[in-house]
Design a protein around this motif. Sequence first.
Motif, mmCIF file in Angstrom:
data_model
loop_
_atom_site.group_PDB
_atom_site.id
_atom_site.type_symbol
_atom_site.label_atom_id
_atom_site.label_comp_id
_atom_site.label_asym_id
_atom_site.label_seq_id
_atom_site.Cartn_x
_atom_site.Cartn_y
_atom_site.Cartn_z
ATOM 1 N N LYS A 1 0.829 -1.205 0.000
ATOM 2 C CA LYS A 1 0.000 0.000 0.000
ATOM 3 C C LYS A 1 0.864 1.256 0.000
ATOM 4 C CE LYS A 1 -3.642 0.238 2.623
ATOM 5 N NZ LYS A 1 -4.545 0.183 3.797
ATOM 6 N N GLU A 2 1.895 1.287 0.828
ATOM 7 C CA GLU A 2 2.748 2.477 0.937
ATOM 8 C C GLU A 2 3.490 2.747 -0.372
ATOM 9 O OE1 GLU A 2 4.336 5.430 3.893
ATOM 10 O OE2 GLU A 2 2.479 4.356 3.450
ATOM 11 N N GLU A 3 3.993 1.696 -1.023
ATOM 12 C CA GLU A 3 4.740 1.896 -2.268
ATOM 13 C C GLU A 3 3.823 2.342 -3.402
ATOM 14 O OE1 GLU A 3 7.811 -0.557 -5.170
ATOM 15 O OE2 GLU A 3 7.809 -0.915 -3.009
ATOM 16 N N ILE A 4 2.608 1.792 -3.454
ATOM 17 C CA ILE A 4 1.648 2.235 -4.464
ATOM 18 C C ILE A 4 1.344 3.719 -4.278
ATOM 19 C CG2 ILE A 4 -0.758 2.036 -5.233
ATOM 20 C CD1 ILE A 4 -0.545 -0.973 -4.512
ATOM 21 N N LEU A 5 1.093 4.114 -3.046
ATOM 22 C CA LEU A 5 0.747 5.502 -2.757
ATOM 23 C C LEU A 5 1.911 6.439 -3.051
ATOM 24 C CD1 LEU A 5 -1.248 7.547 -1.779
ATOM 25 C CD2 LEU A 5 -0.890 6.770 0.561
ATOM 26 N N TRP A 6 3.136 6.037 -2.710
ATOM 27 C CA TRP A 6 4.301 6.877 -2.995
ATOM 28 C C TRP A 6 4.497 7.053 -4.504
ATOM 29 C CZ3 TRP A 6 6.890 10.642 -1.364
ATOM 30 C CH2 TRP A 6 8.197 10.919 -1.770
ATOM 31 N N GLY A 7 4.284 6.000 -5.269
ATOM 32 C CA GLY A 7 4.395 6.116 -6.720
ATOM 33 C C GLY A 7 3.400 7.103 -7.301
ATOM 34 N N ILE A 8 2.187 7.119 -6.753
ATOM 35 C CA ILE A 8 1.165 8.066 -7.211
ATOM 36 C C ILE A 8 1.550 9.493 -6.827
ATOM 37 C CG2 ILE A 8 -1.227 8.800 -6.893
ATOM 38 C CD1 ILE A 8 -0.982 6.355 -8.652
ATOM 39 N N LEU A 9 1.990 9.697 -5.592
ATOM 40 C CA LEU A 9 2.279 11.051 -5.109
ATOM 41 C C LEU A 9 3.453 11.686 -5.842
ATOM 42 C CD1 LEU A 9 1.775 10.868 -1.235
ATOM 43 C CD2 LEU A 9 0.165 11.536 -3.022
ATOM 44 N N ARG A 10 4.522 10.931 -6.049
ATOM 45 C CA ARG A 10 5.682 11.551 -6.680
ATOM 46 C C ARG A 10 5.559 11.639 -8.203
ATOM 47 N NH1 ARG A 10 11.071 7.735 -6.471
ATOM 48 N NH2 ARG A 10 10.249 5.880 -7.473
ATOM 49 N N GLY A 11 4.396 11.266 -8.713
ATOM 50 C CA GLY A 11 4.120 11.460 -10.135
ATOM 51 C C GLY A 11 3.308 12.717 -10.408
ATOM 52 N N GLY A 12 3.144 13.590 -9.404
ATOM 53 C CA GLY A 12 2.359 14.807 -9.573
ATOM 54 C C GLY A 12 2.936 15.747 -10.631
ATOM 55 N N THR A 13 2.088 16.610 -11.166
ATOM 56 C CA THR A 13 2.491 17.476 -12.279
ATOM 57 C C THR A 13 3.216 18.739 -11.842
ATOM 58 O OG1 THR A 13 0.304 18.523 -12.237
ATOM 59 C CG2 THR A 13 0.599 16.652 -13.716
ATOM 60 N N ALA A 14 3.007 19.193 -10.598
ATOM 61 C CA ALA A 14 3.664 20.411 -10.108
ATOM 62 C C ALA A 14 5.009 20.041 -9.506
ATOM 63 C CB ALA A 14 2.793 21.108 -9.075
ATOM 64 N N VAL A 15 6.096 20.614 -10.025
ATOM 65 C CA VAL A 15 7.428 20.226 -9.576
ATOM 66 C C VAL A 15 8.361 21.423 -9.536
ATOM 67 C CG1 VAL A 15 8.074 19.566 -11.946
ATOM 68 C CG2 VAL A 15 9.364 18.649 -9.999
ATOM 69 N N LEU A 16 9.226 21.437 -8.528
ATOM 70 C CA LEU A 16 10.313 22.402 -8.418
ATOM 71 C C LEU A 16 11.622 21.617 -8.355
ATOM 72 C CD1 LEU A 16 8.903 24.771 -5.625
ATOM 73 C CD2 LEU A 16 9.013 25.275 -8.080
ATOM 74 N N TYR A 17 12.701 22.205 -8.884
ATOM 75 C CA TYR A 17 14.007 21.558 -8.862
ATOM 76 C C TYR A 17 14.971 22.380 -8.016
ATOM 77 C CZ TYR A 17 12.139 18.890 -12.791
ATOM 78 O OH TYR A 17 11.360 18.087 -13.587
ATOM 79 N N SER A 18 15.869 21.692 -7.293
ATOM 80 C CA SER A 18 16.829 22.407 -6.448
ATOM 81 C C SER A 18 17.827 23.208 -7.277
ATOM 82 C CB SER A 18 17.562 21.410 -5.538
ATOM 83 O OG SER A 18 18.251 20.436 -6.303
ATOM 84 N N ASN A 19 18.061 22.787 -8.511
ATOM 85 C CA ASN A 19 18.836 23.588 -9.468
ATOM 86 C C ASN A 19 18.470 23.150 -10.875
ATOM 87 O OD1 ASN A 19 20.807 21.169 -8.638
ATOM 88 N ND2 ASN A 19 21.341 21.793 -10.722
ATOM 89 N N GLY A 20 18.541 24.054 -11.808
ATOM 90 C CA GLY A 20 18.209 23.713 -13.183
ATOM 91 C C GLY A 20 16.732 23.478 -13.397
ATOM 92 N N THR A 21 16.432 22.800 -14.497
ATOM 93 C CA THR A 21 15.024 22.584 -14.872
ATOM 94 C C THR A 21 14.703 21.129 -15.184
ATOM 95 O OG1 THR A 21 15.572 23.113 -17.182
ATOM 96 C CG2 THR A 21 14.776 24.934 -15.795
ATOM 97 N N THR A 22 15.675 20.229 -14.955
ATOM 98 C CA THR A 22 15.433 18.819 -15.231
ATOM 99 C C THR A 22 16.030 17.959 -14.121
ATOM 100 O OG1 THR A 22 17.475 18.537 -16.501
ATOM 101 C CG2 THR A 22 15.487 19.179 -17.738
ATOM 102 N N ARG A 23 15.524 16.763 -13.995
ATOM 103 C CA ARG A 23 16.036 15.823 -12.997
ATOM 104 C C ARG A 23 17.486 15.453 -13.273
ATOM 105 N NH1 ARG A 23 12.315 10.873 -12.731
ATOM 106 N NH2 ARG A 23 10.973 12.451 -11.778
ATOM 107 N N SER A 24 17.834 15.297 -14.540
ATOM 108 C CA SER A 24 19.187 14.843 -14.887
ATOM 109 C C SER A 24 20.266 15.873 -14.592
ATOM 110 C CB SER A 24 19.238 14.475 -16.375
ATOM 111 O OG SER A 24 18.910 15.596 -17.187
ATOM 112 N N GLY A 25 19.880 17.124 -14.326
ATOM 113 C CA GLY A 25 20.873 18.149 -14.044
ATOM 114 C C GLY A 25 21.040 18.456 -12.569
ATOM 115 N N LEU A 26 20.379 17.719 -11.690
ATOM 116 C CA LEU A 26 20.385 18.043 -10.261
ATOM 117 C C LEU A 26 21.692 17.638 -9.573
ATOM 118 C CD1 LEU A 26 16.741 17.013 -9.285
ATOM 119 C CD2 LEU A 26 17.641 19.319 -9.578
#
Length: 335
Positions: free
Chosen positions: A121-146
């Motif tokens: 249950k916890e893993e299913i819920l975490w997968g849903i939550l971290r797939g949200g459309t609103a996102v901020l990055y600690s630097n840059g604009t993509t995950r691969s540049g963090l």
Amino acid sequence: MYTFTTYGDISPRVGIYAVAKMLSRVEPILVLDKFALVTPLPKNKGEVVKWRRIRPLAVSTTSLTEGVTPPPSQLQYDTVSTNIAEFGGWIQITDKIADLHEDRALDDAMTALADQAASTKEEILWGILRGGTAVLYSNGTTRSGLNTPMDFDLVRSATNTLKRNHAKKITTRLKAGPDIATEPVNSSFVAFSHVDLERDWREMDSFVPVERYGTLKPLDEEWEIGKVEELRIILSPQLIPYLGAGATVSGSGMRSEGGVNCDVYSVVIVASEAYGTVPLKGVNAVEMAVVNPKMGTPGDYLGQRGGVAWKMWYQAVRLNEQWMIRVECCATALS
């Protein structure tokens, strides 16, 4: 050196001394389900669950003209739907294990399977939550540049975004127990993240550890570590990161399990009714069954096989994308 004969996946230690007290097991850590909007699906009502939300009416700033009726406003709705799905697992127990094994194999199987169901249950819920459309990055604009950690400016930017979207703070959580019930909590937004980010949270400006709350009660007594302004921080080792998904780790001082690229962590910040869960028939909605080996069972007339199993109908869903935001960042390596 002892040699064991294996039956299924269990090695009976008949004739060998076994310590009576079991070693502590790894238990699932459940933090996400407590703050979800739980909507149980009654039996025999199909597999699709729908929520409807009224869209706000436009503000009426035009003054009325004497004797003239203005045109009516029209109700409009947003619809969110999800399909409930079935999950399960089982352990086979043979008659020799049931009759000769000195450990309580059936009880142990039930404990292990209950943990498996909770973690599912916890893993299913975490997968849903971290797939949200609103996102901020600690630097840059993509995950691969963090290659930088979470900081105070990101916290303020995230909570400001929620406020601009009229998000309401969380004031209740799911109460422990078999029934669906909530209990009041102090008003706040909630951030969920992995335990690897604890150092970065604690070194952040305005961080207040939970032990200095005073009369303020923690939302999660075990896994909440503190707060930053209006944001409560709850950590869990089950909120897994994206390993090696960031920029090159060399010289960054960030964590990297593979030693090549930075690991990327999701910090999911939520407001009230941002997400929901859909169990069948109740909040836990997990059915467990134990079948002892029994002579005369169709397909197993010698009664050599039994088992323990669990099954559940369950689904998680993001109900309001504007009332949750994900911050992607790296974690400072511990020296």
